[in-house]
Enzyme design. Structure first.
Site, mmCIF file in Angstrom:
data_model
loop_
_atom_site.group_PDB
_atom_site.id
_atom_site.type_symbol
_atom_site.label_atom_id
_atom_site.label_comp_id
_atom_site.label_asym_id
_atom_site.label_seq_id
_atom_site.Cartn_x
_atom_site.Cartn_y
_atom_site.Cartn_z
ATOM 1 N N LYS A 68 83.924 -20.893 39.240
ATOM 2 C CA LYS A 68 82.936 -19.831 39.275
ATOM 3 C C LYS A 68 83.303 -18.799 38.241
ATOM 4 C CE LYS A 68 84.995 -17.759 43.496
ATOM 5 N NZ LYS A 68 85.306 -16.393 43.141
ATOM 6 N N LYS A 92 92.701 -15.667 35.635
ATOM 7 C CA LYS A 92 92.436 -14.480 36.457
ATOM 8 C C LYS A 92 92.358 -14.829 37.942
ATOM 9 C CE LYS A 92 89.738 -11.461 34.605
ATOM 10 N NZ LYS A 92 88.575 -10.681 34.113
ATOM 11 N N LYS A 104 82.568 -20.420 33.239
ATOM 12 C CA LYS A 104 81.854 -19.402 32.458
ATOM 13 C C LYS A 104 80.810 -20.079 31.606
ATOM 14 C CE LYS A 104 83.558 -15.064 32.849
ATOM 15 N NZ LYS A 104 82.860 -13.781 32.772
ATOM 16 N N GLY A 214 84.977 4.105 27.663
ATOM 17 C CA GLY A 214 83.953 3.324 28.355
ATOM 18 C C GLY A 214 83.709 3.913 29.728
ATOM 19 N N ASN A 217 80.331 1.347 34.905
ATOM 20 C CA ASN A 217 80.762 1.138 36.291
ATOM 21 C C ASN A 217 82.273 1.143 36.444
ATOM 22 O OD1 ASN A 217 78.206 0.967 37.362
ATOM 23 N ND2 ASN A 217 78.113 -1.263 37.304
#
Length: 416
Positions: A68, A92, A104, A214, A217
């Site tokens: 995923k 990760k 991905k 940046g 979020n």
């Protein structure tokens, strides 16, 4: 150094594998994706003509579980990018203790040039033509160019194909589409937890100053949580510009300003700076939370922070890292710092599978437990081998993947 992101990821693999003495057959298996798909998506445009878009998907490694995450929709999407991102997601997930492999992909397109109807048709087409998908195979998530609405379209299209509800088959959905609490804030919250643990271990005081490049979020959530802990925000930037005030920036007032003006630029009481200048301001902790390769050979010698927390993917080039390490600057890598979103995506799948949805505090506490454990494992390997946090994170991940491959019989154990 090659500009090819996949070649860069392989370089990191070989360096970490040598440090960790990883089984040679495991390394060979990780030098290429298990599966890769390239396909086309035909879309009837609003003016009546037919446009054909290229799409890509990589199942990099599923030794630890189903693959995923992200689907990226950008004009320069290609297979090498999908392979590199899929590999990084594999690492990760292993770092974060997530029972999943790396997936991905994306579509070569510019969402800003598509109408809502055209974009919906493109996203639904991605799911329709994706060769392998489903809860136990490949769970697409959001990335650049995708968001809660696109994920809802994906879920609806998949369920129409399958003929039954399957909320665990798509990640990063809104709550209304069987998503999870804390989805938007997951990466920034996880970055805060890791920063808190690192500063404690390094003896950096709670009142230490920090700067954020940046303010989306990730950067905004991390900044607000760090300020709640007592840290002093001295500089912030976004794509429009930046601001600096060494006396401290009121994070709550800044949030209200950003909500109204959609930028940090022009916030009262601050000196205007550029996003590149932000990286060089005096501060104790630097949080690059924008895009890749912003810290490079040209500016690494000018960075004044003692600690860099990589909230973005790949913000530091290998050349810059060598310069910073020679100056005693500590870098905590992206595969650890920003894995909060991957962890919460795993929680989202679990909730969808069990039809039992957790409240916000449950998600937050479980995220904290999981990502703090990931940091502790990384720190232990760094101490054991006397290596950087980046090398330690990769060795920790590769050891987990190695054990899974050996026990499955994919590779044979060899004397080290």
């Amino acid at each position: 150094m090659s500009g090819n992101p996949f070649e860069t990821s392989l370089k990191t693999l070989h360096e970490a594998a040598a440090i960790g003495q990883i089984n040679a057959e495991v390394v060979r298996l990780l030098e290429q994706p298990k599966r890769q798909f390239e396909f086309t998506i035909p879309v009837r445009m609003d003016d009546g003509h037919l446009e054909i878009f290229q799409a890509f998907r990589v199942h990099y490694c599923d030794a630890l579980g189903q693959v995923k995450n992200g689907v990226r929709v950008v004009p320069d999407m290609d297979m090498d990018t999908a392979k590199a991102l899929g590999f990084w997601m594999t690492i990760k997930h292993a770092v974060g203790g997530i029972p999943a492999g790396g997936g991905k992909g994306g579509i070569k397109a510019d969402p800003s040039k598509l109408s809502r109807r055209e974009y919906e048709a493109l996203i639904r087409g991605f799911i329709r033509y994706l060769p392998m998908k489903g809860t136990w195979v490949d769970v697409p998530g959001a990335d650049i160019g995708t968001h809660g609405q696109t994920q809802s379209w994906m879920l609806d299209e998949l369920e129409a194909i399958q003929g039954f509800h399957s909320p665990a088959a798509i990640n990063d959905k809104p709550i209304e589409a069987n998503g999870t609490e804390l989805s938007r804030e997951a990466t920034g919250t996880g970055a805060f937890f890791v920063t808190r643990e690192v500063t404690r271990d390094l003896g950096i005081p709670d009142a230490a100053s920090f700067a954020v490049q940046g303010y989306g979020n990730v950067g905004r959530v991390a900044a607000e949580l760090l300020c709640q802990r007592g840290h002093k925000l001295v500089a912030v930037s976004d794509i429009f510009g930046g601001i600096e005030n060494q006396d401290g920036i009121d994070v709550n007032a800044l949030g209200a300003y950003v909500d109204e003006y959609k930028t940090v630029k022009g916030f009262p009481g601050c000196r205007d700076i550029t996003p590149s200048e932000l990286l060089e301001v005096p501060c104790d902790i630097l949080l690059p939370a924008a895009v890749q390769s912003v810290i490079h050979e040209g500016n690494a010698g000018k960075i004044q922070a003692k600690l860099i927390m990589e909230c973005a993917n790949g913000p530091t080039t290998p050349e810059a890292e060598k310069i910073l390490e020679s100056r005693g600057v500590i870098i905590v890598p992206d595969v650890l710092v920003n894995c909060g979103s991957a962890i919460v995506c795993s929680f989202e799948r679990t909730q969808g599978l069990t039809d039992s949805y957790w409240d916000r505090e449950t998600v937050r506490s479980r995220l904290e437990e999981r990502i703090v454990k990931a940091y502790q494992q990384t720190a232990a390997v760094a101490k054991e081998l006397g290596v950087s946090y980046r090398d330690a994170a990769w060795v920790n991940a590769l050891r987990k993947i190695e054990k899974a491959m050996l026990v499955r019989g994919w590779a044979w154990d060899q004397p080290k």
